[in-house]
Design a protein around this motif. Structure first.
Motif, PDB file in Angstrom:
ATOM      1  N   ASP A 256       6.871   2.193 -15.308  1.00  0.00           N
ATOM      2  CA  ASP A 256       6.356   2.832 -14.096  1.00  0.00           C
ATOM      3  C   ASP A 256       5.229   3.783 -14.472  1.00  0.00           C
ATOM      4  N   ALA A 257       4.018   3.452 -14.041  1.00  0.00           N
ATOM      5  CA  ALA A 257       2.859   4.238 -14.463  1.00  0.00           C
ATOM      6  C   ALA A 257       2.895   5.669 -13.960  1.00  0.00           C
ATOM      7  N   LEU A 258       3.395   5.884 -12.741  1.00  0.00           N
ATOM      8  CA  LEU A 258       3.316   7.200 -12.125  1.00  0.00           C
ATOM      9  C   LEU A 258       4.660   7.917 -12.035  1.00  0.00           C
ATOM     10  N   GLY A 259       5.741   7.227 -12.330  1.00  0.00           N
ATOM     11  CA  GLY A 259       7.049   7.858 -12.233  1.00  0.00           C
ATOM     12  C   GLY A 259       7.459   8.082 -10.788  1.00  0.00           C
ATOM     13  N   PRO A 260       8.535   8.829 -10.563  1.00  0.00           N
ATOM     14  CA  PRO A 260       9.015   9.075  -9.197  1.00  0.00           C
ATOM     15  C   PRO A 260       8.023   9.901  -8.387  1.00  0.00           C
ATOM     16  N   ALA A 261       8.060   9.699  -7.066  1.00  0.00           N
ATOM     17  CA  ALA A 261       7.152  10.429  -6.175  1.00  0.00           C
ATOM     18  C   ALA A 261       7.501  11.909  -6.161  1.00  0.00           C
ATOM     19  N   PRO A 262       6.511  12.795  -6.158  1.00  0.00           N
ATOM     20  CA  PRO A 262       6.784  14.240  -6.077  1.00  0.00           C
ATOM     21  C   PRO A 262       7.525  14.572  -4.789  1.00  0.00           C
ATOM     22  N   ALA A 263       8.467  15.491  -4.871  1.00  0.00           N
ATOM     23  CA  ALA A 263       9.270  15.848  -3.702  1.00  0.00           C
ATOM     24  C   ALA A 263       8.530  16.797  -2.764  1.00  0.00           C
ATOM     25  N   GLU A 264       7.679  17.652  -3.307  1.00  0.00           N
ATOM     26  CA  GLU A 264       7.013  18.669  -2.495  1.00  0.00           C
ATOM     27  C   GLU A 264       5.551  18.304  -2.259  1.00  0.00           C
ATOM     28  N   ASP A 265       5.047  18.738  -1.098  1.00  0.00           N
ATOM     29  CA  ASP A 265       3.635  18.543  -0.792  1.00  0.00           C
ATOM     30  C   ASP A 265       2.786  19.416  -1.705  1.00  0.00           C
ATOM     31  N   GLY A 266       1.568  18.980  -1.932  1.00  0.00           N
ATOM     32  CA  GLY A 266       0.670  19.731  -2.791  1.00  0.00           C
ATOM     33  C   GLY A 266      -0.326  18.806  -3.463  1.00  0.00           C
ATOM     34  N   HIS A 267      -1.067  19.361  -4.425  1.00  0.00           N
ATOM     35  CA  HIS A 267      -2.105  18.584  -5.099  1.00  0.00           C
ATOM     36  C   HIS A 267      -1.525  17.361  -5.801  1.00  0.00           C
ATOM     37  N   ARG A 268      -0.368  17.530  -6.475  1.00  0.00           N
ATOM     38  CA  ARG A 268       0.215  16.403  -7.214  1.00  0.00           C
ATOM     39  C   ARG A 268       0.612  15.259  -6.283  1.00  0.00           C
ATOM     40  N   LYS A 269       1.249  15.579  -5.163  1.00  0.00           N
ATOM     41  CA  LYS A 269       1.681  14.537  -4.226  1.00  0.00           C
ATOM     42  C   LYS A 269       0.482  13.840  -3.600  1.00  0.00           C
ATOM     43  N   THR A 270      -0.557  14.609  -3.287  1.00  0.00           N
ATOM     44  CA  THR A 270      -1.770  14.010  -2.722  1.00  0.00           C
ATOM     45  C   THR A 270      -2.383  13.012  -3.699  1.00  0.00           C
ATOM     46  N   LEU A 271      -2.454  13.398  -4.977  1.00  0.00           N
ATOM     47  CA  LEU A 271      -3.003  12.496  -5.999  1.00  0.00           C
ATOM     48  C   LEU A 271      -2.092  11.288  -6.184  1.00  0.00           C
ATOM     49  N   TYR A 272      -0.788  11.513  -6.205  1.00  0.00           N
ATOM     50  CA  TYR A 272       0.176  10.411  -6.363  1.00  0.00           C
ATOM     51  C   TYR A 272       0.002   9.381  -5.241  1.00  0.00           C
ATOM     52  N   ASP A 273      -0.045   9.848  -4.006  1.00  0.00           N
ATOM     53  CA  ASP A 273      -0.174   8.930  -2.861  1.00  0.00           C
ATOM     54  C   ASP A 273      -1.478   8.148  -2.929  1.00  0.00           C
ATOM     55  N   ARG A 274      -2.556   8.813  -3.333  1.00  0.00           N
ATOM     56  CA  ARG A 274      -3.846   8.107  -3.437  1.00  0.00           C
ATOM     57  C   ARG A 274      -3.798   7.023  -4.504  1.00  0.00           C
ATOM     58  N   LEU A 275      -3.224   7.343  -5.652  1.00  0.00           N
ATOM     59  CA  LEU A 275      -3.177   6.369  -6.741  1.00  0.00           C
ATOM     60  C   LEU A 275      -2.284   5.177  -6.385  1.00  0.00           C
ATOM     61  N   VAL A 276      -1.155   5.429  -5.735  1.00  0.00           N
ATOM     62  CA  VAL A 276      -0.271   4.329  -5.313  1.00  0.00           C
ATOM     63  C   VAL A 276      -1.017   3.380  -4.386  1.00  0.00           C
ATOM     64  N   SER A 277      -1.758   3.951  -3.422  1.00  0.00           N
ATOM     65  CA  SER A 277      -2.510   3.127  -2.471  1.00  0.00           C
ATOM     66  C   SER A 277      -3.611   2.326  -3.159  1.00  0.00           C
ATOM     67  N   GLU A 278      -4.369   2.976  -4.035  1.00  0.00           N
ATOM     68  CA  GLU A 278      -5.473   2.289  -4.716  1.00  0.00           C
ATOM     69  C   GLU A 278      -4.962   1.203  -5.661  1.00  0.00           C
ATOM     70  N   CYS A 279      -3.899   1.488  -6.379  1.00  0.00           N
ATOM     71  CA  CYS A 279      -3.332   0.490  -7.310  1.00  0.00           C
ATOM     72  C   CYS A 279      -2.846  -0.746  -6.558  1.00  0.00           C
ATOM     73  N   ALA A 280      -2.246  -0.534  -5.391  1.00  0.00           N
ATOM     74  CA  ALA A 280      -1.776  -1.672  -4.586  1.00  0.00           C
ATOM     75  C   ALA A 280      -2.940  -2.568  -4.186  1.00  0.00           C
ATOM     76  N   GLU A 281      -4.096  -1.980  -3.908  1.00  0.00           N
ATOM     77  CA  GLU A 281      -5.280  -2.769  -3.543  1.00  0.00           C
ATOM     78  C   GLU A 281      -5.736  -3.648  -4.717  1.00  0.00           C
ATOM     79  N   TYR A 282      -5.680  -3.113  -5.925  1.00  0.00           N
ATOM     80  CA  TYR A 282      -6.154  -3.877  -7.089  1.00  0.00           C
ATOM     81  C   TYR A 282      -5.191  -5.002  -7.463  1.00  0.00           C
ATOM     82  N   ARG A 283      -3.917  -4.898  -7.084  1.00  0.00           N
ATOM     83  CA  ARG A 283      -2.941  -5.935  -7.425  1.00  0.00           C
ATOM     84  C   ARG A 283      -2.919  -7.073  -6.422  1.00  0.00           C
ATOM     85  N   ARG A 284      -3.608  -6.918  -5.322  1.00  0.00           N
ATOM     86  CA  ARG A 284      -3.608  -7.992  -4.320  1.00  0.00           C
ATOM     87  C   ARG A 284      -4.339  -9.224  -4.852  1.00  0.00           C
ATOM     88  N   PRO A 285      -3.817 -10.434  -4.494  1.00  0.00           N
ATOM     89  CA  PRO A 285      -4.471 -11.661  -4.976  1.00  0.00           C
ATOM     90  C   PRO A 285      -5.883 -11.793  -4.428  1.00  0.00           C
TER      91      PRO A 285
END
Length: 285
Positions: A256-285
């Protein structure tokens, strides 16, 4: 020829009656045929719908089989390449010192804190002074409640209202010029540190791509086996931030590249959510 007009008319009525019965019979036969044809079409439509449903199910099964096959091929490809290809090292970064990561953390914390412009600081200090004045009056009003005579109901209500008016208020945060200056310096140092760190990470990823090195499993699970056509620069940008995220937040999972999702809102969670979304786009056929 019947010359009796009445009998002649009766004959015509009789013939018309026979013709009408014949027409009714033909109409009934036509309706029966139409009903049979409609029933046949309905049955044919139902049969086609069932076949289409089975076809859709089969397509879904085939799609799932293709997806499983793709995963098996990826796993097989990794095993084959692992035996003959050098592996990219995205875990060890001696060139990135801990003090650089600390600067990045401090910069992120500074950005998350509330900052005041000079005008906001002036207005906030006025609001604090007003709060303190009303709080002092409220305390005096509360103290006077204990000394009022029993028949001073209106005065008691006035003082109680004065006290209660401040109980649901909050004292504004005191502007701190020293903190503002320190945060400004931390933001600047953090920006410089993250710029240098990203350059170092990106350079190593680009080298791994250029030399066709075998990526770690967690990297391929997140980013896919390669950059999508026409999106190499975007892919490299996201891949750099994925590695940086692991370094900043000490993620060590081999899968797991990013590990578990951060529990609290903040800079880390914002970055985590962005990376999850962008990575999903690159894995699409």
């Amino acid at each position: 020829m019947n010359i009796d007009p009445v009998k002649a008319l009766e004959g015509k009525v009789e013939r018309l009656g026979k013709d009408l019965k014949a027409l009714e019979s033909r109409l009934e036969n036509a309706q029966t045929d139409a009903a049979h044809e409609q029933l046949g079409l309905t049955n044919q439509l139902k049969d086609t719908t069932r076949k289409l449903g089975r076809t859709n199910d089969r397509v879904t099964e085939l799609a799932e089989s293709v997806h499983r096959l793709e995963r098996l091929l990826v796993a097989l490809n990794r095993k084959v390449r692992a035996g003959e290809t050098r592996k990219a090292d995205f875990e060890n970064w001696p060139e990135i010192e801990k003090k650089e990561l600390a600067k990045i953390f401090q910069g992120q914390e500074a950005y998350s804190r509330r900052t005041f412009t000079p005008q906001e600081a002036k207005e906030t200090r006025k609001a604090i002074a007003e709060y303190d004045r009303r709080a002092h009056e409220a305390i005096e009003a509360a103290e006077s409640l204990t000394h009022l005579p029993a028949n001073a109901e209106s005065l008691w209500r006035k003082h109680y209202k004065q006290w209660h008016a401040i109980t649901d208020k909050h004292r504004p945060e005191v502007p701190n010029d020293d903190t503002h200056a320190k945060d400004t310096a931390a933001k600047s140092a953090g920006n410089e540190a993250i710029k240098r760190t990203r350059q170092q990470i990106r350079a190593r990823i680009e080298d791994a791509v250029a030399n066709d090195l075998l990526f770690p499993a967690w990297f391929e699970n997140a980013m896919g086996p390669a950059a999508p056509p026409g999106r190499a620069d975007d892919w490299l940008y996201t891949a750099t931030d994925v590695v940086l995220y692991r370094l900043l937040h000490d993620v060590t999972s081999p899968a797991d590249a990013l590990g578990p999702a951060p529990a609290e809102d903040g800079h880390r969670k914002t970055l985590y959510d962005r990376l999850v979304s962008e990575c999903a786009e690159y894995r699409r056929p």
